[in-house]
Design an enzyme around this catalytic site. Sequence first.
Site, short mmCIF file in Angstrom:
data_model
loop_
_atom_site.label_atom_id
_atom_site.label_comp_id
_atom_site.label_asym_id
_atom_site.label_seq_id
_atom_site.Cartn_x
_atom_site.Cartn_y
_atom_site.Cartn_z
N HIS A 232 9.79 6.15 -0.36
CA HIS A 232 10.15 4.80 0.07
C HIS A 232 10.93 4.00 -0.98
O HIS A 232 11.94 3.37 -0.68
CB HIS A 232 8.89 4.00 0.43
CG HIS A 232 8.01 4.69 1.43
ND1 HIS A 232 8.51 5.38 2.51
CD2 HIS A 232 6.67 4.81 1.52
CE1 HIS A 232 7.50 5.88 3.22
NE2 HIS A 232 6.38 5.55 2.63
N LYS B 195 -1.97 1.08 -5.90
CA LYS B 195 -3.03 0.75 -4.94
C LYS B 195 -4.01 -0.17 -5.64
O LYS B 195 -4.11 -0.17 -6.87
CB LYS B 195 -3.79 2.02 -4.54
CG LYS B 195 -2.92 3.06 -3.86
CD LYS B 195 -3.06 3.01 -2.37
CE LYS B 195 -2.25 4.06 -1.67
NZ LYS B 195 -1.77 3.67 -0.36
#
Length: 498
Positions: free
Chosen positions: A240, A340
Amino acid sequence: MNAESCTYVVFGATGNLSRIKLMPAFYHLDVAGKLPDGTKILAIGRREWTQEKWISEVKDMIQTKIKEAFDELIFKRFAERLHYHFGDLQQSECYSSLASTLEQPTFSKNIAFYLSISPMDFGFVMEHISDNQLFDETSDWRRVVIEKPFGYDFDSAQSLQRRISHYLTEEQIYRIDHYLGKGTVQNVLVFRFANVMLEPLWNRNYIDHIQITHSESIGIDGRGDYYNSSGAMRDMLQSHLLQLLTLVTMEPPVSMEAEALRDEKVKVLKSIRPIPKEAVHGHAYRAQYAAGVVNGEKVNGYLQEAHIPPNSITETYASMKLYIDNWRWRGVPMYLRTGKRMKKGQSIISICFRHPPLQFFRDSALNSAVDRNWIMLGIQPEECIRVEITVKEPGLEMKTRTSSLDASFRNSDEKAIDAYEDLLLDVLKGDRSLFLRFDEVEYAWKIVDPILQTWAIERDYVATYPAGSWGPEDSRLFDKECQKWRTSLTPDGKTEAK
Ligand code: BG6
């Protein structure tokens, strides 16, 4: 291009992606009247479910996910498109019975296979679909949508490609990167190429550096097995974030046609300076989240998550610095990072301009205080484009502040569209411009492979960061002291404490 009616055959239809993205996206497309008449969605599942049971499962998926009020009547119409095919992907009967099911007149003969399955199963599944002549395009089209990860590194991506190209032509393959379906991501192209005033500034003469940050407050979300063998570099950066970088930095394509666009993206990837193994530490950083507090709630560290071995060195945070060695960008550092369990979930692209020469202010107190101009592209959750400029504060003193020109592209009454809606529709139209060509995948692996190989050998120590923070201290990546991660879209909250 017009969308043509088709049968979408979804492998992995009971899995996570299907629940949270695919089924809600199909439903929204139907509500918007975008699914051509006769389009059906055939789910393949290992559980012995009836048609009614599958419909009630999908209803549940949609009710949990959609923000607008659920309308029974609309769902009833949508449910007519839903079918369930019981079968085990590992068994060849699954494919022969699928072939007979698809013979039924209710199913359109244009078929899109959506493979939302483990990459390890790609080859086997395709071989069996092919053995049953289901890829044969003699009279109707057959397309295959492949979810990432496309391989594990450069070599495995190549062997996967060799295997699938036995069964499919490149025109039949739709390698999905859902970031390319996001509204602001597509708007990057319009912003850059439809506004003439930007082009003269969009280069090494005016831009100091570019940052792309994707942070998530969620953890690995029950995907321990997958994530531990992947890590942040493979999961987000290789795919991405490198895609976002290509769109921000590529040359104007000759047209918006798929190959023209992909050619320009590949040129960027090819121009990225290779990182030699001995330079990896100056170019990349990894870390794992430790226990902490996210949104007021105590959360576990990565090593305490389910299915994570206690000695795992998989990174949940990865950052890197790249240089694009071409005329436009030579010498401009590109900083990319993802993590994360960070403080906030957001994706932003921050473009920092150079300092003005400042002679005009030589004798005033302003000299050091003038801030630089930034262009901020908010991908999510806030979708916006902002240009920050310095203006004088009202009053007698010569003081400045940053003001933001806001070119947000969604009005409050305009609905956000999920990336998958756009991409699922592009498959029906046969438009591959927002899907990856194999050479894009190859070059992206070439960029990150030296980092991954070095990290795989260095197993003694992985830095940690507390869950709920802005990540580890990795300022050694920055070329200059004045460069630091930008965490906010607004000028007043530019960087928050870690
Ligand atoms: C997926 C990754 O490709 O993208 C996930 O596998 C990540 O780990 C997700 O959470 C992020 O996508 P989005 O659209 O939620 O930003």
